[in-house]
Motif scaffolding. Structure first.
Motif, short mmCIF file in Angstrom:
data_model
loop_
_atom_site.label_atom_id
_atom_site.label_comp_id
_atom_site.label_asym_id
_atom_site.label_seq_id
_atom_site.Cartn_x
_atom_site.Cartn_y
_atom_site.Cartn_z
N GLN A 72 -44.22 4.27 -4.56
CA GLN A 72 -45.28 3.37 -5.12
C GLN A 72 -45.88 2.42 -3.88
OE1 GLN A 72 -45.45 1.62 -9.07
NE2 GLN A 72 -46.18 -0.54 -7.92
N GLU B 179 -48.31 -0.23 -2.02
CA GLU B 179 -48.92 -1.60 -2.14
C GLU B 179 -50.16 -1.55 -2.96
OE1 GLU B 179 -48.28 -4.25 1.57
OE2 GLU B 179 -48.14 -2.13 2.17
N ASP B 180 -50.98 -0.63 -2.80
CA ASP B 180 -52.07 -0.49 -3.73
C ASP B 180 -51.89 -0.13 -4.90
OD1 ASP B 180 -51.83 2.02 -3.13
OD2 ASP B 180 -53.86 2.38 -1.98
N LYS B 181 -50.79 0.11 -5.46
CA LYS B 181 -50.26 0.62 -6.79
C LYS B 181 -50.60 2.19 -7.00
CE LYS B 181 -49.25 -3.46 -7.84
NZ LYS B 181 -47.64 -3.74 -7.47
N SER B 182 -50.81 2.81 -5.92
CA SER B 182 -51.12 4.42 -5.97
C SER B 182 -49.66 4.94 -5.52
CB SER B 182 -52.00 4.90 -4.77
OG SER B 182 -51.80 4.54 -3.52
N SER B 183 -49.29 6.06 -5.79
CA SER B 183 -48.06 6.55 -5.55
C SER B 183 -47.85 8.10 -4.73
CB SER B 183 -47.29 6.82 -6.81
OG SER B 183 -47.78 7.77 -7.86
N GLN C 67 -39.29 -4.58 -9.61
CA GLN C 67 -40.80 -4.28 -9.81
C GLN C 67 -41.68 -5.34 -9.10
OE1 GLN C 67 -41.28 -3.47 -14.00
NE2 GLN C 67 -42.09 -1.29 -13.33
N ASP C 68 -40.89 -6.49 -9.08
CA ASP C 68 -41.75 -7.76 -8.18
C ASP C 68 -41.76 -7.31 -6.76
OD1 ASP C 68 -42.03 -9.18 -10.59
OD2 ASP C 68 -40.35 -10.45 -10.39
N SER D 138 -42.84 -4.61 -5.65
CA SER D 138 -43.76 -3.74 -5.19
C SER D 138 -45.37 -4.54 -5.02
CB SER D 138 -44.23 -2.76 -6.31
OG SER D 138 -44.26 -3.42 -7.51
N SER D 139 -45.24 -5.99 -5.45
CA SER D 139 -46.36 -6.46 -5.20
C SER D 139 -46.32 -6.99 -3.58
CB SER D 139 -46.45 -7.93 -5.90
OG SER D 139 -45.41 -8.72 -5.58
N SER E 239 -44.26 -1.34 -0.27
CA SER E 239 -44.24 -0.05 -0.68
C SER E 239 -42.62 0.07 -1.42
CB SER E 239 -44.38 0.96 0.10
OG SER E 239 -45.92 0.94 0.80
N ALA F 120 -40.13 4.19 -6.88
CA ALA F 120 -40.56 3.93 -8.09
C ALA F 120 -39.79 4.37 -9.23
CB ALA F 120 -42.17 4.34 -8.32
#
Length: 299
Positions: free
Chosen positions: A69, A71-75, A173-174, A176-177, A180, A183
């Motif tokens: 995953q 940083e822009d939440k794409s994977s 999950q924190d 990932s903010s 990268s 996931a």
């Protein structure tokens, strides 16, 4: 050119024998199932073999699959070359180069745009992957020292706590903010980080959670919810005094590496090597330069 066989039937025991022949004490059937049979994401692992002109097996490898995953939440999907081996009589004959190309082909056929491998700097595979043009992202194996960092360490903040997957997965999950990351669903995280080959435990130090695995020979720090030298040194000293064992962990973030260097940890230089599986795919470096990898992400 050697013949390639992908996913041969009823080959688990034989493949396991080759692994233990090339890597003494690699593991048993339980280890094989955890590494190769456990599925993360949509792709099951692939096994490939090389056979020579006499139809004799001379080399093999696996591709395990993960999702990264960004940083822009794409994977994106990646394949990881896992447990690659070449029998002694076939070494130096280009088997590993053929395995690389076949692994890229298999990944591309599964819509997986990147092939990766974890290597140390001293490993012959690292030199071959670098020569093949793989991008080399720093990913170091780090160890505490043979003796404690401090002779008067204060352990009053150390608390032994249950392994709480809900809390640990949320803390993971924190990350990932800011980075990268690999996931995982909550169930995948549990199987990857908690249900490992040896027992996992958790302690808290000043509100930082440390999830670790005691392999018998060493303590593997799989994940920590925060990263500062004071709590990390306390964790390592606790394991030295309590278990008389060194701690191993894994870092791919340059700022964290600098903290560990300043604290005088021992480094074994390593890399996550990455290459796109087809020329049409975007370049690699920008995607993976800010990836954060934990020891718990590795096999």
């Amino acid at each position: 050119m050697n013949k390639v066989v992908v996913n041969p039937e009823n080959y688990q025991n034989t493949y396991l024998q080759y692994l233990n022949q090339c890597f003494p004490n690699w593991g048993n059937e339980t280890a094989y199932n955890w590494v190769f049979e456990r599925k993360v994401g949509e792709n099951a692992s692939d096994i490939l073999l090389l056979k020579d002109e006499n139809n004799e097996v001379i080399a093999g490898s696996s591709i395990t699959y993960r999702i990264v995953q960004l940083e822009d939440k794409s994977s994106i999907n990646i394949g990881i070359m896992t447990g690659s081996w070449t029998l002694p009589q076939a070494r130096g004959k280009g088997c590993f180069s053929q395995i690389i190309e076949e692994s890229k082909r298999i990944c591309f056929s599964r819509n997986v745009p990147f092939l990766t491998a974890f290597v140390t700097e001293s490993n012959a595979s690292y030199r071959r992957l670098k020569e093949a043009g793989f991008y080399c992202k720093i990913a170091d194996n780090i160890f505490s020292n043979e003796v404690a960092f401090s002779t008067n360490q204060d352990f009053s903040s150390v608390k032994i706590i249950p392994v709480n997957i809900d809390v640990l997965h949320a803390k993971y999950q924190d990350l990932s903010s800011h980075y990268s990351t690999f996931a995982y669903t909550k169930e995948e995280f549990k199987k990857q980080y908690a249900n490992r080959l040896t027992n996992t435990q958790c302690i808290s130090i000043n509100q930082t959670l440390f999830l670790y695995e005691d392999t018998g020979a060493i303590i593997k720090l799989l994940f920590s919810s925060g990263f500062n030298s004071q709590d990390l040194v306390c964790f390592c000293d606790w394991m030295r005094y309590k278990e008389d064992k060194k701690v191993m962990f894994f870092l791919s973030d340059v700022s964290k590496i600098k903290i560990a260097q300043k604290a005088n940890f021992h480094f074994v230089k390593g890399f996550l090597t990455i290459q796109k599986t087809h020329e049409s795919i975007i370049e690699t470096a920008e995607i993976f330069k800010n990836i954060s990898i934990n020891l718990g992400d590795k096999m």
